[in-house]
Scaffold this active site. Structure first.
Site, PDB file in Angstrom:
ATOM      1  N   ARG A  18      14.204  -7.319  13.303  1.00  0.00           N
ATOM      2  CA  ARG A  18      15.140  -7.281  12.189  1.00  0.00           C
ATOM      3  C   ARG A  18      14.724  -6.224  11.168  1.00  0.00           C
ATOM      4  O   ARG A  18      13.548  -6.107  10.827  1.00  0.00           O
ATOM      5  CB  ARG A  18      15.182  -8.647  11.506  1.00  0.00           C
ATOM      6  CG  ARG A  18      15.995  -8.707  10.209  1.00  0.00           C
ATOM      7  CD  ARG A  18      17.480  -8.841  10.444  1.00  0.00           C
ATOM      8  NE  ARG A  18      17.755 -10.152  11.026  1.00  0.00           N
ATOM      9  CZ  ARG A  18      18.051 -11.241  10.309  1.00  0.00           C
ATOM     10  NH1 ARG A  18      18.153 -11.178   9.005  1.00  0.00           N
ATOM     11  NH2 ARG A  18      18.258 -12.390  10.907  1.00  0.00           N
ATOM     12  N   ILE A  61       0.835  -1.205   0.000  1.00  0.00           N
ATOM     13  CA  ILE A  61       0.000   0.000   0.000  1.00  0.00           C
ATOM     14  C   ILE A  61       0.871   1.257   0.000  1.00  0.00           C
ATOM     15  O   ILE A  61       0.445   2.324   0.432  1.00  0.00           O
ATOM     16  CB  ILE A  61      -0.995  -0.016   1.181  1.00  0.00           C
ATOM     17  CG1 ILE A  61      -0.277  -0.086   2.534  1.00  0.00           C
ATOM     18  CG2 ILE A  61      -1.934  -1.209   1.054  1.00  0.00           C
ATOM     19  CD1 ILE A  61      -1.230   0.087   3.731  1.00  0.00           C
ATOM     20  N   GLY A  92       4.657  -0.518  10.671  1.00  0.00           N
ATOM     21  CA  GLY A  92       3.727   0.407  10.042  1.00  0.00           C
ATOM     22  C   GLY A  92       3.019   1.322  11.025  1.00  0.00           C
ATOM     23  O   GLY A  92       2.623   2.425  10.677  1.00  0.00           O
ATOM     24  N   GLU A  93       2.830   0.863  12.240  1.00  0.00           N
ATOM     25  CA  GLU A  93       2.005   1.633  13.170  1.00  0.00           C
ATOM     26  C   GLU A  93       2.822   2.369  14.232  1.00  0.00           C
ATOM     27  O   GLU A  93       2.428   3.442  14.682  1.00  0.00           O
ATOM     28  CB  GLU A  93       1.010   0.717  13.915  1.00  0.00           C
ATOM     29  CG  GLU A  93       0.639  -0.533  13.184  1.00  0.00           C
ATOM     30  CD  GLU A  93      -0.717  -0.528  12.492  1.00  0.00           C
ATOM     31  OE1 GLU A  93      -1.597   0.228  12.869  1.00  0.00           O
ATOM     32  OE2 GLU A  93      -0.862  -1.325  11.543  1.00  0.00           O
ATOM     33  N   GLN A 116       8.401   4.330   6.852  1.00  0.00           N
ATOM     34  CA  GLN A 116       7.248   4.006   7.697  1.00  0.00           C
ATOM     35  C   GLN A 116       7.296   4.762   9.021  1.00  0.00           C
ATOM     36  O   GLN A 116       6.286   5.288   9.490  1.00  0.00           O
ATOM     37  CB  GLN A 116       7.192   2.499   7.966  1.00  0.00           C
ATOM     38  CG  GLN A 116       6.676   1.703   6.803  1.00  0.00           C
ATOM     39  CD  GLN A 116       5.297   2.162   6.389  1.00  0.00           C
ATOM     40  OE1 GLN A 116       4.344   2.079   7.147  1.00  0.00           O
ATOM     41  NE2 GLN A 116       5.185   2.700   5.191  1.00  0.00           N
ATOM     42  N   LYS A 169       9.346  -7.491  13.361  1.00  0.00           N
ATOM     43  CA  LYS A 169       8.219  -7.142  14.239  1.00  0.00           C
ATOM     44  C   LYS A 169       7.153  -6.287  13.557  1.00  0.00           C
ATOM     45  O   LYS A 169       6.066  -6.130  14.093  1.00  0.00           O
ATOM     46  CB  LYS A 169       8.729  -6.412  15.479  1.00  0.00           C
ATOM     47  CG  LYS A 169       9.302  -7.357  16.547  1.00  0.00           C
ATOM     48  CD  LYS A 169       9.614  -6.605  17.826  1.00  0.00           C
ATOM     49  CE  LYS A 169      10.136  -7.558  18.897  1.00  0.00           C
ATOM     50  NZ  LYS A 169      10.621  -6.810  20.071  1.00  0.00           N
ATOM     51  N   GLY A 170       7.460  -5.695  12.437  1.00  0.00           N
ATOM     52  CA  GLY A 170       6.461  -4.829  11.804  1.00  0.00           C
ATOM     53  C   GLY A 170       6.611  -3.407  12.307  1.00  0.00           C
ATOM     54  O   GLY A 170       6.874  -3.185  13.481  1.00  0.00           O
TER      55      GLY A 170
HETATM   56 MO1  MOS Z   1      -3.537  -0.652  10.179  1.00  0.00          MO
HETATM   57  S1  MOS Z   1      -4.950   0.545  11.090  1.00  0.00           S
HETATM   58  O1  MOS Z   1      -4.087  -2.156  10.828  1.00  0.00           O
HETATM   59  O2  MOS Z   1      -3.892  -0.540   8.495  1.00  0.00           O
END
Ligand code: MOS
Length: 695
Positions: free
Chosen positions: A583, A459, A659-660, A593, A656-657
């Protein structure tokens, strides 16, 4: 993994050139023969029933093909998702609900005719005011995505009563709108009973299932393509109404149909972040050690479906305290249903808790960083289980060094630069690290190249590029020999780009598929069949077998602001964040991000606010002219760094990600800095100059 692997290298996005040259196709940009255009018509009633529809004027517009409404639209299967059950019944649940769709030869004709559709309503009284006093507040069975509604540990009341320092504070956040660059948009085509959709969505595998059920089709008859998606921030997590309307319209006129929502139409009908009212109580010793914490969160949902934001969940695991209580209450209103938005729950929740910690630091005269270190914990304060890796302290201490926090005079209004009052503030940050099921395939060709396929969604995050790097290393080959394909339900299924689970889950499936392929190639001793070799691997069993442990990414956010002492104007001078997110696959896309999340937090702190007009049941500011999102000139130096962080049990790469987490705590760091600059504590976002001048 090869020693000098692709993982960890700052590759540019593979599709970057296509995007900047305008050749990357978005949902309504694919060339389609005979395509028609559709425009959705929103309800002007807040609550009530449609009593009459006059479509004559609309149908008279040159080029108009049809006007769909509940009286003539194709039927959908009831009970699948009430949010998507549109043009089926005359009931209006909220203002802006789509009650008709105009289809025309051109977008201009569709838009013109949409204005001419006349809808009469029998209105009913509506209630749209969120209030902590409303007797209709109720306790949902659980909060999103599946957390317990209330959690109690120890005895909060006793701990709070006995504490030497007690704070009882209420914070408010307004509604927020996701506002991705590409509005919600879809192109739908029917051929021989099969549905093909190009959609702007954060995950096409779940959407395919929903569409199949809604339209009563076998799942094989539906294909959803989302090769490029112009952002989502949660607002496109699952199948949304534009897709259903486009498919209904395409079936009705028996032609392919493009349906883009207008920017204004994305303010509400496809979701938004709920406003919140949050009471935080902290009981602590004079040294700032917290004995008791309570976080009681109130948010709203609609009459259509229950959406229960997990606002207080952040407080459950962030800091130690023996006595703790977190609760959620909801109010059903005649409003559009709230939906996911970047770090749902954690974003408003961290504003409240991290602001309250700043107030506690001031009350105890303890440095705000030191206060957080004193309340750090190696075990989850709720379950007592050790965190798999908790590097909050490392983020805090690294942030102190990089930001130059040491030697800060905590006195408010102590620093000036001419008219400007200067201040610094900080906050902690965390976000859960989770994985979801996924399947990937890997194929070797006779020419020595490879293709890896997975229905991941990119995205705009760079997920495609990161997976390509992961695949190259797992195959032990230079990345130039690898092709990666994502964003199409014709590919092996995977879950959404959401909850910061994307790369963690998809990379796992990609690694397993590539490992299997390498094993098979080794068995064949290089004698590859002429047609090549393809393997497909699901990680569903591995994911299901994984132990549930407290796993989180962490961060420390630092902000410096200046506030005009005459006008109250707030400018952010710099933001600096240090994060522990496992990582790092690609430092370029990771940084993007993180600074994107921090910038969104800045926007939340100072600018964004959905202003709901409770008389008319809609937002007064429902476009990007009046809903102020921070612009380039508002955003100063934003720096993001990361520390070593490993959770070997989470997934093969230890991702771990990210994006948030960049948005979590960012608004609190800025509001705390404003307090340091001015001595004024703003507990209801955004921090605007009127609130500073009034104080
Ligand atoms: Mo995020 S709010 O789970 O796209």
């Amino acid at each position: 993994m090869t020693p000098a692997g692709a993982v960890g290298q700052p590759y540019s996005r593979l599709e970057g050139r296509a995007k900047v040259t305008g050749t990357a196709r978005y949902a309504v940009e694919y060339p389609v023969d005979g395509v028609a255009y559709a425009q959705a018509v929103p309800a002007t009633a807040v609550r009530g029933t449609i009593t009459g529809l006059d479509t004559d004027a609309a149908l008279a517009v040159d080029g108009v093909l049809a006007v769909l409404h509940h009286g003539n639209a194709p039927r959908l299967t009831p009970g699948v998702d009430p949010e998507l059950f549109r043009l089926q019944e005359p009931t209006v649940h909220f203002r802006g609900q789509f009650v008709a769709v105009v289809v025309a030869e051109t977008i201009e004709a569709a838009r013109e005719a949409a204005r001419l559709v006349r809808v009469d309503y029998a209105p009913q009284p509506h209630h749209t005011v969120l209030s902590a006093q409303d007797p209709a507040l109720y306790r949902p069975d659980h909060v999103n995505p599946s957390y317990p509604t209330d959690v109690v540990a120890g005895d909060f009341d006793a701990g709070f009563a006995a504490a030497e320092v007690r704070l009882d504070l209420t914070y408010r956040t307004p509604s927020y709108h996701n506002s991705p660059m590409e509005p919600h948009a879809a192109t739908a085509q029917w051929r021989d009973g099969r549905l093909l959709v190009h959609d702007s969505i954060q995950g096409s595998s779940p959407a395919r299932e929903i569409l199949a059920r809604l339209f009563g089709l076998p799942i094989e008859a539906v294909r959803v393509v989302n090769t490029h998606v112009g952002g989502g921030f949660g607002g496109k997590l699952y199948c949304k109404v534009q897709t259903v309307l486009a498919a209904l319209a395409a079936r009705h006129v028996d032609r392919p149909v493009r349906l883009p929502l207008t920017r204004q139409q994305t303010f509400g009908p496809v979701g938004y972040r709920t406003p919140t009212i949050q009471r935080v109580r902290l009981g602590a010793g004079p040294d700032g050690r917290i004995d008791a914490v309570a976080h009681d969160a109130i948010s709203q949902t609609s009459m259509v479906t229950e959406f229960a934001e997990q606002t207080a969940v952040y407080t459950r695991n962030m800091y130690a305290a023996p006595n703790r209580r977190t609760t959620h209450r909801l109010l059903r209103l005649d409003v559009p249903t709230p939906f996911w938005m970047r770090a749902p729950g954690h974003t408003p929740g961290s504003f409240a808790l991290e602001s309250a910690l700043d107030e506690l630091a001031a009350a105890c005269q303890v440095d705000p960083v030191e206060l957080r270190l004193r309340n750090d914990t190696t075990v989850d304060p709720e379950s007592g289980s050790p965190f798999t890796s908790r590097n909050l302290a490392a983020c805090l201490t690294d942030g102190v060094r990089r930001f130059g926090w040491d030697g800060r005079d905590p006195t408010p209004r102590a620093r000036r630069d001419g008219r400007w009052l200067l201040g610094t503030g900080m906050a902690g940050s965390s976000y859960p690290a989770r994985v979801r099921p996924a399947t990937a395939s890997a194929a070797a060709s006779a020419d020595g190249t490879f293709e890896v396929r997975i229905n991941a969604a990119d995205i705009g995050t760079g997920a495609r590029t990161a997976l390509w790097q992961v695949a190259a290393d797992a195959l032990g080959t230079p990345p130039e020999r690898v092709r990666i394909r994502v964003g199409d339900t014709a590919l092996p299924p995977a879950d959404v780009a959401g909850g910061s689970t994307g790369l963690a889950s998809w990379s796992w499936a990609v690694v397993r598929a590539c490992e299997r392929l390498c094993d098979r190639l080794a068995e064949l001793r290089g004698r590859l069949p002429a047609e090549g070799l393809t393997v497909e691997v699901s990680i569903d069993d591995e994911v299901a077998a994984q132990r549930t442990l407290p796993r989180y990414g962490y961060g420390a956010q630092f902000a410096e602001v200046r506030v005009d002492s005459d006008t109250g104007e707030v400018r952010v001078r710099r933001l600096l964040g240090v994060f522990a997110v496992g990582r790092v696959v690609n430092p370029t896309t990771l940084r993007s991000q993180l600074i994107g999340g921090m910038t969104m937090g800045l926007s939340m702190a100072l600018h964004e606010a959905g202003l709901f007009d409770t008389r008319y049941g809609t937002w007064a500011n429902h476009d990007l002219a009046s809903y102020h999102v921070s612009s380039n000139a508002d955003v100063p130096a934003v720096e993001a760094y990361w520390v070593d962080d490993a959770d070997d049990q989470l997934n093969p790469l230890g991702v771990k990600g990210a994006g948030e987490i960049g948005i979590v705590g960012a608004a609190a760091a800025i509001a705390n800095a404003v307090h340091h600059a001015t001595g004024v504590r703003v507990r209801d976002l955004p921090v605007t100059l009127d609130k500073l001048l009034a104080a």
